[in-house]
Design a protein around this motif. Structure first.
Motif, PDB file in Angstrom:
ATOM      1  N   THR A 191       0.833  -1.204   0.000  1.00 27.83           N
ATOM      2  CA  THR A 191       0.000   0.000   0.000  1.00 27.83           C
ATOM      3  C   THR A 191       0.868   1.254   0.000  1.00 27.83           C
ATOM      4  OG1 THR A 191      -1.719  -1.184   1.221  1.00 27.83           O
ATOM      5  CG2 THR A 191      -1.834   1.228   1.226  1.00 27.83           C
TER       6      THR A 191
ATOM      7  N   LEU B 147       2.368   1.716  -3.483  1.00 28.24           N
ATOM      8  CA  LEU B 147       1.369   2.189  -4.442  1.00 28.24           C
ATOM      9  C   LEU B 147       1.124   3.685  -4.284  1.00 28.24           C
ATOM     10  CD1 LEU B 147      -1.207  -0.748  -4.405  1.00 28.24           C
ATOM     11  CD2 LEU B 147       0.361  -0.135  -6.254  1.00 28.24           C
ATOM     12  N   GLU B 148       1.156   4.157  -3.046  1.00 32.66           N
ATOM     13  CA  GLU B 148       1.027   5.599  -2.818  1.00 32.66           C
ATOM     14  C   GLU B 148       2.203   6.346  -3.437  1.00 32.66           C
ATOM     15  OE1 GLU B 148       0.732   5.946   1.390  1.00 32.66           O
ATOM     16  OE2 GLU B 148      -1.426   5.499   1.461  1.00 32.66           O
TER      17      GLU B 148
ATOM     18  N   LYS C 256       1.901   6.932  -7.025  1.00 28.93           N
ATOM     19  CA  LYS C 256       0.752   7.806  -7.311  1.00 28.93           C
ATOM     20  C   LYS C 256      -0.430   7.059  -7.912  1.00 28.93           C
ATOM     21  CE  LYS C 256       3.910  11.699  -7.907  1.00 28.93           C
ATOM     22  NZ  LYS C 256       4.431  12.761  -8.796  1.00 28.93           N
ATOM     23  N   ILE C 257      -0.738   5.909  -7.323  1.00 28.97           N
ATOM     24  CA  ILE C 257      -1.947   5.172  -7.686  1.00 28.97           C
ATOM     25  C   ILE C 257      -3.086   5.706  -6.816  1.00 28.97           C
ATOM     26  CG2 ILE C 257      -3.117   2.927  -7.646  1.00 28.97           C
ATOM     27  CD1 ILE C 257      -1.093   3.029  -9.839  1.00 28.97           C
TER      28      ILE C 257
ATOM     29  N   ASN D 170      -6.275   5.805  -4.589  1.00 29.86           N
ATOM     30  CA  ASN D 170      -6.954   4.822  -3.746  1.00 29.86           C
ATOM     31  C   ASN D 170      -6.218   3.478  -3.732  1.00 29.86           C
ATOM     32  OD1 ASN D 170      -8.777   3.510  -2.116  1.00 29.86           O
ATOM     33  ND2 ASN D 170     -10.547   3.855  -3.436  1.00 29.86           N
ATOM     34  N   PRO D 171      -5.013   3.438  -3.170  1.00 29.49           N
ATOM     35  CA  PRO D 171      -4.211   2.207  -3.201  1.00 29.49           C
ATOM     36  C   PRO D 171      -4.864   1.020  -2.502  1.00 29.49           C
ATOM     37  CG  PRO D 171      -3.206   3.865  -1.764  1.00 29.49           C
ATOM     38  CD  PRO D 171      -4.292   4.553  -2.520  1.00 29.49           C
ATOM     39  N   GLN D 172      -5.677   1.276  -1.465  1.00 22.62           N
ATOM     40  CA  GLN D 172      -6.359   0.165  -0.788  1.00 22.62           C
ATOM     41  C   GLN D 172      -7.287  -0.570  -1.740  1.00 22.62           C
ATOM     42  OE1 GLN D 172      -6.139  -1.268   2.066  1.00 22.62           O
ATOM     43  NE2 GLN D 172      -4.817   0.075   3.289  1.00 22.62           N
TER      44      GLN D 172
ATOM     45  N   CYS E 204      -6.981  -0.569  -4.949  1.00 25.51           N
ATOM     46  CA  CYS E 204      -6.130  -1.159  -5.990  1.00 25.51           C
ATOM     47  C   CYS E 204      -5.695  -2.576  -5.614  1.00 25.51           C
ATOM     48  CB  CYS E 204      -4.914  -0.276  -6.231  1.00 25.51           C
ATOM     49  SG  CYS E 204      -3.678  -0.968  -7.339  1.00 25.51           S
TER      50      CYS E 204
ATOM     51  N   ILE F  22       2.097   0.108 -11.514  1.00 26.17           N
ATOM     52  CA  ILE F  22       1.952  -1.042 -10.611  1.00 26.17           C
ATOM     53  C   ILE F  22       3.131  -1.995 -10.781  1.00 26.17           C
ATOM     54  CG2 ILE F  22       0.567  -3.112 -10.174  1.00 26.17           C
ATOM     55  CD1 ILE F  22      -1.908  -1.336 -10.948  1.00 26.17           C
TER      56      ILE F  22
ATOM     57  N   ALA G 258       6.017  -0.517  -9.064  1.00 19.72           N
ATOM     58  CA  ALA G 258       5.864  -0.674  -7.616  1.00 19.72           C
ATOM     59  C   ALA G 258       6.248  -2.082  -7.182  1.00 19.72           C
ATOM     60  CB  ALA G 258       4.424  -0.364  -7.204  1.00 19.72           C
TER      61      ALA G 258
END
Length: 535
Positions: A135, A138-139, A142-143, A145-147, A149, A165, A168
Motif C-alpha cells: 500500500t 502504491l502511494e 501515485k496510484i 486509492n491504493p487500498q 487497488c 503497478i 511498484a
C-alpha cells in the motif's frame, strides 16, 4: 576510494550469445553500470538490447545461450551461479520492468496478491506486513486509492497505471539494479513522462542503478548519464550522453539521431475546399459493466465533436490515452454507432444513406491499425492479404489482380516478400503490409490509428516517409491518429488536439506547435522528449 567501491555494480565482459544452431546474437559485448547511475542501452529492433539485459538475469529462452564472456554483478559471475543463487538475485537484487505490463502481470491474481508475493518470498513477511508495504509503495507511484487497488485486477487499469503497478512491484524489494525494457513505448507522451519521473524518483531514493533499454533518444537525453549503442549485436559506441548524442563518432549513431522526427516545412497549404468527410456534433457513448444490484455506468467518449477533412488533406488527431481520438476515427468510418450527431460523406448524411451509397462509402474508407500483427491473418501469405480488398470492386481476372498486387508490393518496398507469412516479417515490414492493404483500391479516406507508435525511430522514419509519399501519389484524405507530436509534424497539414472527448485546439502544424493556446496542448509539447541534455 578502495577497489570494492570503485568497481561497477554490473560489468559485462566480452559477452557472446548465440542461438542453439550457432547463429551469433551478441558479439563480444562489454559495458559497465555504476551503482546509482542511469545507463541507456539503445539501438534498433534486433540490435540485441533485450538479449544483453535478459542475460544479466539469466532469463534467456532455451534456444539462446551465452557461449563466452562474463556478467559480473557485485563481482560475482551471474553465468556461474547455481539455480538457487540466481533465484535469490532475481527480484531481490536485480529487478526488471517489461515493455508490456499486461503480459507480465497475472490476470487471474489481484494486484495485492502479486505485490505481496515477492515480499513474502524474499523477506519472509506476514500477509498483513506485505500488504502494508505494498500500500505504501502504491502511494509512492501515485496510484489513486491504493487500498482499492490491492483488491483489483490488472485489466481494470490503463496501460500507464499498469506500468506504475509493475514498477511498484519491482521496487518493493529495493533492488540494487533495475532493468527497464522499453518501459514507456506504448504510452502517450504525458503518461510516459509521469512513469519516467516516478521511476527516476524511486531509484534515486533507494540508490538503485537503472539499465534503460529504449529506442527513444529523447528519453535517453533527458534521463540517462551514459549511453551504449548496439547494432546487430555489436557495441558501436559508448560514452557520456552529451558526447554521444551531440558529437557522435560512428555513422550508425548519426543515423539513429537523424531518424528523430523533423517537421516537414515543404508541405504547401491546401486551398480551401468542401470536406470529403465530416463529423457533425458527434457523440459516442460506451456502456460500462453493470451487475444485478446496479445499472451499467455510461461513459461519453466523444462529446459533440465536429471535424471535417477535405480531399487530399492529412489531419492529425493527437491526445493522451482516453482522449477519444481512436473512438472518433472509428466513428467516422462507421465502425461505432453514434449516440447523437451525424457523419457526412461527400456532403451526404450516412444516417439516411441508401444501401448503394453506404457500400460505396465503406469501400472508399480504409483503416490502418496500430498493431499490424494482430490485424493480419497469420495463415495468409502477404500477397493474399494485400490483394484481398480487390475482391470488392471492379472484377479483375487473376493476371490483373496479380499485377496490381505486385505493383503495390513494390511501391511499399516489400519486393520479393509476397510469398512470406506475417510472422516472417519485421514490425516495420508488417506495417507496410497493413498500409499496402489499405491503399490498394485507391481509397478516398484513410484512418491511420497510431501506425508508428510501436516502431523504433529509424523504422518509424521509413514508415512515415512511405506514408507521406503514398498520400502524395494517391491523393487520399487521411485522419492520422497519434500521441506523438513529432511524428505528426512530419506528415500533417493540420493538427487537432483532443482531451477527454473534446477538441480543445486545432490549427495548422505551425500554429499548434509554435503557438499553442490551450494548457493541454502546452503540456503535450512540454512532455515530448527532445535531445536537450538533462542537468
Amino acid at each position: 576510494m578502495n577497489a570494492i567501491t570503485s568497481s561497477p555494480l554490473l560489468a559485462v565482459r566480452n559477452l557472446r550469445v548465440t542461438t542453439s544452431n550457432g547463429f551469433p546474437i551478441l558479439h563480444d559485448v562489454s559495458f559497465d553500470v555504476e551503482a546509482g547511475s542511469i545507463v541507456a542501452l539503445v539501438g534498433e529492433s534486433g540490435s540485441g538490447k533485450t538479449v544483453a539485459a535478459r542475460a544479466s538475469m539469466r532469463l534467456l529462452p532455451k534456444a539462446i545461450r551465452p557461449t563466452s564472456g562474463e556478467i559480473l554483478f557485485q563481482g560475482r559471475d551471474v553465468l556461474k551461479m547455481s539455480d538457487g543463487e540466481i533465484r535469490k538475485v532475481r527480484g531481490a537484487e536485480i529487478g526488471m520492468v517489461f515493455q508490456e505490463p499486461m503480459v507480465s502481470l497475472n490476470p487471474a491474481m489481484t494486484i495485492g496478491a502479486q505485490l505481496a508475493e515477492g515480499l513474502r518470498l524474499h523477506e519472509k513477511l506476514t500477509v498483513e506486513e506485505a500488504l502494508a508495504r505494498a500500500t505504501e509503495m502504491l502511494e509512492r507511484v501515485k496510484i489513486p486509492n491504493p487500498q482499492a487497488c490491492l483488491a483489483a485486477y490488472p485489466h481494470q487499469f490503463s496501460g500507464g497505471m499498469r506500468q506504475r503497478i509493475m514498477l511498484a512491484s519491482v521496487m518493493l524489494l529495493r533492488p540494487k539494479l533495475l532493468i527497464a525494457d522499453e518501459p514507456t513505448t506504448a504510452l502517450d507522451t504525458l503518461t510516459q513522462r509521469e512513469v519516467m519521473e516516478i521511476m527516476v524518483d524511486l531509484t534515486r531514493t533507494f540508490g538503485t542503478a537503472v539499465l534503460l533499454i529504449t529506442h527513444n533518444l529523447g528519453l535517453v537525453a533527458q534521463y540517462a548519464k551514459k549511453v551504449i549503442v548496439l547494432e546487430r549485436g555489436k557495441l558501436i559506441e559508448t560514452g557520456p550522453v552529451e558526447d554521444v548524442l551531440h558529437r557522435p563518432q560512428e555513422q550508425y549513431t548519426r543515423t539513429l539521431i537523424d531518424a528523430l522526427p523533423k517537421r516537414d516545412y515543404s508541405r504547401k497549404p491546401l486551398a480551401a475546399a468542401p470536406p470529403l468527410i465530416a463529423a457533425r456534433n458527434v457523440e459516442v457513448t460506451f456502456s460500462g459493466a453493470g451487475n444485478m444490484f446496479s445499472a451499467a455506468e455510461k461513459k461519453l467518449a466523444v462529446r459533440g465533436v465536429s471535424l471535417g477533412v477535405q480531399p487530399g488533406e492529412v489531419v492529425a488527431v493527437v491526445g493522451g490515452s482516453g482522449s477519444g481520438k481512436t473512438t472518433l476515427g472509428r466513428a467516422m468510418l462507421g465502425l461505432l454507432p453514434l449516440s447523437s450527431g451525424d457523419i457526412l460523406f461527400r456532403d451526404r448524411s450516412m444516417a439516411t444513406a441508401d444501401k448503394a451509397f453506404a457500400r460505396d462509402y465503406r469501400l472508399q474508407c480504409q483503416l490502418v491499425f496500430q498493431d499490424p500483427y494482430s490485424s493480419l491473418d497469420p495463415r495468409q501469405k502477404i500477397s493474399e492479404i494485400i490483394g484481398e480488398p480487390l475482391a470488392h470492386g471492379p472484377k479483375l481476372n487473376r493476371a490483373e489482380k496479380a499485377e496490381r498486387v505486385a505493383e503495390i508490393i513494390n511501391e511499399v518496398g516489400l519486393t520479393g516478400l509476397g510469398d512470406r507469412f506475417p510472422h516472417a516479417l519485421s514490425g516495420g515490414q508488417r506495417q507496410r503490409v497493413a498500409i499496402a492493404r489499405a491503399v490498394i483500391r485507391n481509397p478516398a479516406f484513410v484512418v491511420a490509428d497510431e501506425p508508428v507508435s510501436a516502431l523504433d525511430m529509424t523504422i518509424q522514419k521509413q514508415v512515415l516517409d512511405l506514408f507521406r509519399r503514398l498520400q502524395e501519389n494517391h491523393g487520399f484524405a487521411c485522419l492520422f491518429i497519434s500521441h506523438d507530436l513529432g511524428a505528426v509534424s512530419r506528415v500533417a497539414d493540420r493538427i487537432v488536439v483532443m482531451e477527454q472527448g473534446l477538441i480543445v485546439e486545432q490549427g495548422t502544424v505551425g500554429e499548434v506547435l509554435d503557438h499553442p493556446q490551450h494548457p493541454y496542448t502546452q503540456a503535450l509539447l512540454k512532455a515530448t522528449p527532445t535531445l536537450g541534455i538533462a542537468a
